[in-house]
Design a protein around this motif. Structure first.
Motif, PDB file in Angstrom:
ATOM      1  N   ASP A   1     -21.806  14.524  -2.281  1.00 28.04           N
ATOM      2  CA  ASP A   1     -22.201  15.043  -0.974  1.00 28.04           C
ATOM      3  C   ASP A   1     -23.352  16.028  -1.148  1.00 28.04           C
ATOM      4  O   ASP A   1     -23.162  17.161  -1.563  1.00 28.04           O
ATOM      5  CB  ASP A   1     -21.000  15.731  -0.322  1.00 28.04           C
ATOM      6  N   LEU A   2     -24.564  15.582  -0.813  1.00 33.12           N
ATOM      7  CA  LEU A   2     -25.749  16.443  -0.869  1.00 33.12           C
ATOM      8  C   LEU A   2     -26.109  16.938   0.525  1.00 33.12           C
ATOM      9  O   LEU A   2     -27.276  17.112   0.863  1.00 33.12           O
ATOM     10  CB  LEU A   2     -26.935  15.681  -1.478  1.00 33.12           C
ATOM     11  N   GLY A   3     -25.078  17.161   1.328  1.00 39.85           N
ATOM     12  CA  GLY A   3     -25.269  17.528   2.723  1.00 39.85           C
ATOM     13  C   GLY A   3     -25.873  18.893   2.955  1.00 39.85           C
ATOM     14  O   GLY A   3     -26.190  19.238   4.097  1.00 39.85           O
ATOM     15  N   LEU A   4     -26.033  19.694   1.906  1.00 42.21           N
ATOM     16  CA  LEU A   4     -26.682  20.994   2.054  1.00 42.21           C
ATOM     17  C   LEU A   4     -28.139  20.976   1.590  1.00 42.21           C
ATOM     18  O   LEU A   4     -28.880  21.922   1.862  1.00 42.21           O
ATOM     19  CB  LEU A   4     -25.922  22.055   1.243  1.00 42.21           C
ATOM     20  N   LEU A   5     -28.523  19.934   0.877  1.00 48.30           N
ATOM     21  CA  LEU A   5     -29.869  19.881   0.305  1.00 48.30           C
ATOM     22  C   LEU A   5     -30.871  19.354   1.328  1.00 48.30           C
ATOM     23  O   LEU A   5     -30.703  18.261   1.868  1.00 48.30           O
ATOM     24  CB  LEU A   5     -29.872  18.982  -0.930  1.00 48.30           C
TER      25      LEU A   5
ATOM     26  N   CYS B   1     -19.496   6.914  -2.624  1.00 50.65           N
ATOM     27  CA  CYS B   1     -19.916   7.477  -1.338  1.00 50.65           C
ATOM     28  C   CYS B   1     -21.048   8.476  -1.571  1.00 50.65           C
ATOM     29  O   CYS B   1     -20.892   9.401  -2.364  1.00 50.65           O
ATOM     30  CB  CYS B   1     -18.737   8.148  -0.640  1.00 50.65           C
ATOM     31  N   LEU B   2     -22.167   8.284  -0.881  1.00 49.94           N
ATOM     32  CA  LEU B   2     -23.325   9.168  -0.985  1.00 49.94           C
ATOM     33  C   LEU B   2     -23.648   9.741   0.387  1.00 49.94           C
ATOM     34  O   LEU B   2     -23.777   8.990   1.359  1.00 49.94           O
ATOM     35  CB  LEU B   2     -24.545   8.406  -1.512  1.00 49.94           C
ATOM     36  N   ILE B   3     -23.812  11.073   0.468  1.00 47.35           N
ATOM     37  CA  ILE B   3     -24.096  11.733   1.737  1.00 47.35           C
ATOM     38  C   ILE B   3     -25.350  12.585   1.589  1.00 47.35           C
ATOM     39  O   ILE B   3     -25.435  13.428   0.692  1.00 47.35           O
ATOM     40  CB  ILE B   3     -22.922  12.626   2.174  1.00 47.35           C
ATOM     41  N   PHE B   4     -26.328  12.345   2.472  1.00 47.65           N
ATOM     42  CA  PHE B   4     -27.579  13.088   2.456  1.00 47.65           C
ATOM     43  C   PHE B   4     -27.785  13.796   3.796  1.00 47.65           C
ATOM     44  O   PHE B   4     -27.349  13.320   4.837  1.00 47.65           O
ATOM     45  CB  PHE B   4     -28.761  12.161   2.176  1.00 47.65           C
ATOM     46  N   HIS B   5     -28.493  14.931   3.750  1.00 49.94           N
ATOM     47  CA  HIS B   5     -28.790  15.710   4.943  1.00 49.94           C
ATOM     48  C   HIS B   5     -29.828  14.986   5.809  1.00 49.94           C
ATOM     49  O   HIS B   5     -30.643  14.209   5.303  1.00 49.94           O
ATOM     50  CB  HIS B   5     -29.322  17.088   4.521  1.00 49.94           C
ATOM     51  N   PHE B   6     -29.807  15.268   7.125  1.00 49.77           N
ATOM     52  CA  PHE B   6     -30.765  14.619   8.024  1.00 49.77           C
ATOM     53  C   PHE B   6     -32.191  15.123   7.819  1.00 49.77           C
ATOM     54  O   PHE B   6     -33.148  14.531   8.313  1.00 49.77           O
ATOM     55  CB  PHE B   6     -30.349  14.784   9.490  1.00 49.77           C
TER      56      PHE B   6
ATOM     57  N   TYR C   1     -28.492  23.941  15.335  1.00 51.12           N
ATOM     58  CA  TYR C   1     -27.061  24.226  15.445  1.00 51.12           C
ATOM     59  C   TYR C   1     -26.403  24.421  14.080  1.00 51.12           C
ATOM     60  O   TYR C   1     -27.074  24.445  13.051  1.00 51.12           O
ATOM     61  CB  TYR C   1     -26.401  23.101  16.239  1.00 51.12           C
ATOM     62  N   GLU C   2     -25.096  24.538  14.087  1.00 50.14           N
ATOM     63  CA  GLU C   2     -24.349  24.814  12.867  1.00 50.14           C
ATOM     64  C   GLU C   2     -24.561  23.711  11.825  1.00 50.14           C
ATOM     65  O   GLU C   2     -24.754  22.552  12.160  1.00 50.14           O
ATOM     66  CB  GLU C   2     -22.847  24.933  13.179  1.00 50.14           C
ATOM     67  N   GLU C   3     -24.458  24.104  10.545  1.00 48.59           N
ATOM     68  CA  GLU C   3     -24.671  23.148   9.459  1.00 48.59           C
ATOM     69  C   GLU C   3     -23.705  21.967   9.526  1.00 48.59           C
ATOM     70  O   GLU C   3     -24.047  20.852   9.141  1.00 48.59           O
ATOM     71  CB  GLU C   3     -24.520  23.847   8.094  1.00 48.59           C
ATOM     72  N   TRP C   4     -22.494  22.214  10.022  1.00 47.58           N
ATOM     73  CA  TRP C   4     -21.485  21.161  10.057  1.00 47.58           C
ATOM     74  C   TRP C   4     -21.588  20.280  11.301  1.00 47.58           C
ATOM     75  O   TRP C   4     -20.931  19.238  11.378  1.00 47.58           O
ATOM     76  CB  TRP C   4     -20.076  21.790  10.009  1.00 47.58           C
ATOM     77  N   PHE C   5     -22.411  20.686  12.266  1.00 57.96           N
ATOM     78  CA  PHE C   5     -22.389  20.047  13.575  1.00 57.96           C
ATOM     79  C   PHE C   5     -22.767  18.564  13.506  1.00 57.96           C
ATOM     80  O   PHE C   5     -22.132  17.718  14.139  1.00 57.96           O
ATOM     81  CB  PHE C   5     -23.338  20.804  14.510  1.00 57.96           C
ATOM     82  N   TRP C   6     -23.793  18.236  12.738  1.00 52.43           N
ATOM     83  CA  TRP C   6     -24.249  16.845  12.670  1.00 52.43           C
ATOM     84  C   TRP C   6     -23.258  15.944  11.928  1.00 52.43           C
ATOM     85  O   TRP C   6     -23.305  14.716  12.047  1.00 52.43           O
ATOM     86  CB  TRP C   6     -25.612  16.753  11.983  1.00 52.43           C
ATOM     87  N   ARG C   7     -22.329  16.563  11.189  1.00 51.86           N
ATOM     88  CA  ARG C   7     -21.385  15.811  10.378  1.00 51.86           C
ATOM     89  C   ARG C   7     -20.166  15.322  11.163  1.00 51.86           C
ATOM     90  O   ARG C   7     -19.354  14.551  10.649  1.00 51.86           O
ATOM     91  CB  ARG C   7     -20.920  16.680   9.201  1.00 51.86           C
TER      92      ARG C   7
ATOM     93  N   ASP D   1     -22.706  22.379  -4.119  1.00 50.80           N
ATOM     94  CA  ASP D   1     -22.473  23.478  -3.191  1.00 50.80           C
ATOM     95  C   ASP D   1     -23.718  24.349  -3.139  1.00 50.80           C
ATOM     96  O   ASP D   1     -24.770  23.994  -3.680  1.00 50.80           O
ATOM     97  CB  ASP D   1     -21.229  24.285  -3.586  1.00 50.80           C
ATOM     98  N   GLU D   2     -23.613  25.472  -2.459  1.00 49.27           N
ATOM     99  CA  GLU D   2     -24.788  26.326  -2.283  1.00 49.27           C
ATOM    100  C   GLU D   2     -25.337  26.840  -3.612  1.00 49.27           C
ATOM    101  O   GLU D   2     -26.518  27.146  -3.736  1.00 49.27           O
ATOM    102  CB  GLU D   2     -24.445  27.495  -1.355  1.00 49.27           C
TER     103      GLU D   2
END
Length: 323
Positions: A55-59, A99-104, A289-295, A313-314
């Motif tokens: 999960d690279l959802g923060l990058l 499973c691969l997760i990327f930020h928008f 909006y919040e970092e988690w909102f799009w998820r 993580d961060e």
């Protein structure tokens, strides 16, 4: 009293499952030097239990918007940081990522995608909301490698047939699709043509035409779950080129949706997400909006939650990088 002898195990003699539980508390930057200690530790660092999901959802990329295609310019340092992270992840995971997760706001290039596709042959779920710098050839070649792909989250694109055709040809177990963006009857007809056995479709927070929604309900006989929550639902007027926003779900649509196992919709003025869609005029500005909102997603299997896991993580944003 008889003497009690304490037997202490050395780190290099510990069972692999114990090491895996310990290493689960580390992120990938911390795992990299740990994996170099010995063969046993490297084996534990590559255990599938650690690498099922990356999960690279923060990058995010350091970018600016431009007027010409691909409509963004990305700082070269961002590309180097992404490349370094991918090298570490792919080296340690040993092909175990499913499973691969990327930020928008993470804008990969074809080179990044090709590198991932070659080293994640068993990928089943891909969350990749940004395709600006990825070409048709790049994504098509990746899809051909992912024979086991079951779920895709993608942006809205102008010409969807090429990617849906690739999925149809190569991914026989594909069952779940999420579109982040506009969804019209052309997109709907493309999905119906190439993915007639699709089980789950989420269009939440999209600009959706009534014609496209009716097409999906009429033509997708195998669809079980449909999410149109918080959408801008548009209906064409008799006047050419004009459309109006539908503020209540049509009874005819609700009747057609009865055949589904799950039909999610929300058009409430008291809903925070609907309010944000109205404020953003149908094109959700996720970055506001919040970092988690799009998820989030009303469909449980598509929701990502707010837990980014320990692998990325961060700390990974600041550790180990010198540009």
């Amino acid at each position: 009293m008889s003497e009690i002898t304490s037997i202490a195990k050395k780190w290099e003699d510990m069972e692999t499952d114990v090491l895996v539980k310990i290493f689960k508390e580390l992120n990938m930057i911390e795992l990299a030097p740990v994996s170099q200690v010995c063969r046993l530790w490297r084996s534990a660092c590559s255990d599938p239990l650690l690498w099922n999901t990356l999960d690279l959802g923060l990058l995010k990329s350091n970018f600016i918007q431009t007027r010409a295609s691909p409509f963004i310019w990305v700082d070269e340092r961002s590309d180097r940081k992404l490349s370094k992270l991918l090298r570490i992840a792919m080296a340690l995971s040993h092909g175990n990522i499913t499973c691969l997760i990327f930020h928008f706001n993470l804008y990969m290039k074809d080179d990044h995608l090709s590198y991932i596709a070659e080293r994640c042959p068993h990928l089943k779920r891909l969350v990749m909301p940004a395709w600006n710098r990825i070409t048709k050839t790049g994504i098509s070649l990746a899809i051909r490698r992912w024979k086991e792909l079951e779920s895709l989250t993608m942006p809205s694109i102008a010409h969807p047939p090429y990617i849906m055709e690739e999925i149809s040809r190569n991914c026989k177990n594909f069952s779940s699709l999420k579109i982040m963006g506009n969804f019209d009857v052309h997109f709907a007809s493309t999905i119906a043509s190439y993915l007639p056995n699709l089980k789950t479709l989420s269009l939440r927070c999209s600009i959706l035409t009534k014609e496209a929604l009716l097409f999906i309900l009429d033509c997708m006989d195998h669809l079980e779950i449909l999410n149109v929550s918080h959408c801008f639902l548009l209906e064409s007027l008799s006047t050419v080129g004009r459309k109006q926003i539908i503020k209540e779900m049509d009874c005819a649509i609700l009747e057609k949706a009865r055949k589904l196992h799950e039909f999610h919709y929300c058009m409430s003025t008291s809903c925070v997400t609907c309010q944000r869609m109205i404020s953003d005029e149908g094109l959700m500005r996720w970055y506001r909006y919040e970092e988690w909102f799009w998820r989030q997603d009303e469909v449980g299997s598509l929701a990502l939650g707010g837990d980014y896991g320990r692998l990325f993580d961060e700390g990974c944003l600041n550790l180990g990088f010198r540009n």
